[in-house]
Design an enzyme around this catalytic site. Structure first.
Site, PDB file in Angstrom:
ATOM      1  N   GLY A  13       0.814  -1.205   0.000  1.00  0.00           N
ATOM      2  CA  GLY A  13       0.000   0.000   0.000  1.00  0.00           C
ATOM      3  C   GLY A  13       0.850   1.257   0.000  1.00  0.00           C
ATOM      4  O   GLY A  13       1.923   1.317  -0.601  1.00  0.00           O
ATOM      5  N   SER A  14       0.390   2.250   0.722  1.00  0.00           N
ATOM      6  CA  SER A  14       1.024   3.571   0.645  1.00  0.00           C
ATOM      7  C   SER A  14       2.407   3.640   1.265  1.00  0.00           C
ATOM      8  O   SER A  14       3.119   4.624   1.050  1.00  0.00           O
ATOM      9  CB  SER A  14       0.119   4.620   1.299  1.00  0.00           C
ATOM     10  OG  SER A  14      -1.070   4.774   0.546  1.00  0.00           O
ATOM     11  N   THR A  15       2.815   2.635   2.039  1.00  0.00           N
ATOM     12  CA  THR A  15       4.198   2.664   2.528  1.00  0.00           C
ATOM     13  C   THR A  15       5.176   2.566   1.359  1.00  0.00           C
ATOM     14  O   THR A  15       6.315   3.026   1.457  1.00  0.00           O
ATOM     15  CB  THR A  15       4.468   1.517   3.519  1.00  0.00           C
ATOM     16  OG1 THR A  15       4.184   0.258   2.890  1.00  0.00           O
ATOM     17  CG2 THR A  15       3.618   1.666   4.776  1.00  0.00           C
TER      18      THR A  15
END
Length: 483
Positions: free
Chosen positions: A216-218
């Site tokens: 995801g956004s990591t």
């Protein structure tokens, strides 16, 4: 007649030589492999007759042997099994070996080549043979903090010392008790093993190192690193950030988790895009950077590489041959991007360490039965993921995520913390994964952490990463830095 006899004699001689060669090959060249086989009961019985060495965390034996009165002279026991079971693994007469019990078996059993002289002396002096010891890099306070902070949530935590690659904590939940598999009762072992194998939650899987999740956004940290490293972007570069991004070659449109703009205007700086975790800005950025540069950047952080094989760690993946819509999705850690929590901890650790990613390791030292050191693990550089300047820019951007963005729940009084939230979508009918990766103190990093929590029911957005995963990371960092 004599010719026939000579032929038979030659044939028998060839067979004899073949038999002799095979016997020597097995005894000399295959002996080590055969002895290491977990299903070799003869070797196992011989091992059970001697005291197996301990696995230690700090000054505590988390795996040790106790003497019994049955035919299997020594019984393997595990202290705090729920806390360390995925690291130690088990040593079982029925099931063989797993985890570090398997990877470090030669030292623990006393059969390591480096203990040859010791074995000769034991034989001459009639001293009972013993195994050596294995000291782990684990920080017991950090390990306990990770375990407690996860609570009943299903997920994993990894903490790394950025400057060395030492694994300071590695926790996976649900967990299991290796004592149930290391008893001397075959029926109870098989019953416990069957119960664990039938458990749909897979409690024996070390999620921290073996399970791959969409990050995801990591993963936007990797995308930002590729952009900054290209020289075409800087933290203040203005990026288009529409409420909806029309992806090429498809009718699918990408939206922001905010269901609107990421800020007051349809454009943001790269720093603001990271702070608000703006999907459309990073998807567009990924399209500009290109799949080749993004893939190379991911690989520099460790994607596609093998490490920590003593725990059978999985290889994280960045997909190949991406079309534009797939590249846009991959740029925000979706599509077929897959990473272990260990990998995402390495991303933060690399940024914290001036762009240098260190080889992760969990065994600090191995010693003989006489406590004489056999080997000390020396830190090794895996790669230079980004330059020192880019690492400094990313650090400031990650601090801004915590101070002014989605990472606020990880704030620690008096300590500057760098972090990044993440929420990875699975399927429409299933809750997302909540992620958080960070390091602290930002100006003198002592620990980098990655946390993933499955079934994040807080919401299908960055809130779940901040509310669920960030407090776990905060607890672990506080345990390490003493705040």
């Amino acid at each position: 007649m004599n010719r026939s006899i000579r032929r038979i004699a030659v044939a028998f001689m060839v067979l004899f030589l073949a038999l002799l060669a095979n016997a020597n090959y097995i005894q000399v060249f295959q002996a080590s492999d055969l002895n290491d086989r977990s299903d070799n009961k003869r070797v196992t019985l011989d091992e059970y007759a001697r005291e197996r060495g301990p696995i230690l965390v700090g000054g505590t034996q988390v795996a040790y042997s106790v003497k019994t009165k049955d035919d299997l002279v020594y019984l393997r026991r595990y202290r705090d099994p729920q806390l360390y079971g995925h690291l130690t693994g088990y040593y079982s007469y029925v099931l063989g070996r797993r985890g570090l019990e398997k990877a470090e078996n030669s030292v623990l059993s006393g059969t390591d080549d480096r203990l040859f002289v010791r074995r000769i002396v034991d034989l001459i002096t009639n001293r009972k043979p013993q195994g050596g010891s294995v000291l782990l890099t684990i920080n017991p306070k950090a390990q306990q903090a990770a375990y407690d902070a996860l609570g009943n949530k299903r997920g994993a935590v990894v903490a790394i010392e950025p400057s060395t690659g030492k694994i300071l904590a590695m926790v996976s939940k649900p967990t299991y008790d290796p004592n149930q598999l290391s008893s001397h009762n075959a029926n109870s072992i098989l019953k416990a093993a069957n119960k664990l194998q039938d458990d749909s939650s897979n409690p024996m899987e070390n999620r921290a190192a073996q399970r791959r999740y969409p990050p995801g956004s990591t993963f936007k940290l990797v995308t930002a690193a590729a952009a900054l490293s290209s020289g075409r972007f800087n933290p203040n570069t203005q990026l288009p950030a529409p409420a909806v991004l029309d992806l090429p070659l498809t009718t699918f449109n990408m939206k922001n988790w905010q269901n609107g703009l990421c800020g007051p205007a349809p454009q943001v700086t790269l720093t603001e895009a990271l702070a608000t975790s703006c999907n459309t800005a990073f998807a567009g950025l990924g399209l500009k950077v290109g799949d080749k540069a993004l893939r190379q950047q991911a690989e520099k952080f460790g994607f596609g590489q093998e490490y920590l094989q003593d725990l059978n760690a999985s290889t994280s993946v960045f997909p190949s041959e991406l079309n534009p819509p797939q590249l846009a999705q991959s740029s925000i850690g979706q599509y077929d991007v897959a990473a272990t929590p260990l990998q995402m901890a390495m991303v933060s650790a690399g940024i914290a360490n001036g762009g240098k990613v260190m080889q992760p390791y969990v065994v600090a030292k191995v010693s003989g039965p006489d406590l004489k050191t056999l080997e000390v693990t020396e830190p090794q550089t895996l790669s230079q993921a980004v330059s020192g300047d880019v690492a400094g820019q990313l650090t400031k951007m990650m601090v801004n995520v915590v101070d002014h963005g989605t990472g606020a729940p990880v704030k620690i009084d008096g300590v500057s913390v760098a972090g990044k939230t993440g929420t990875a979508q699975t399927t429409p009918d299933k809750p997302p994964y909540a992620w958080f990766t960070s390091f602290a103190p930002a100006n003198a990093p002592q620990v980098a952490v990655a946390v993933v929590i499955e079934h994040a029911n807080v919401g299908r957005n960055e809130i779940s990463g901040g509310q669920l995963a960030a407090p776990v990371a905060k607890a672990v960092m506080r345990a390490v830095i003493g705040r």
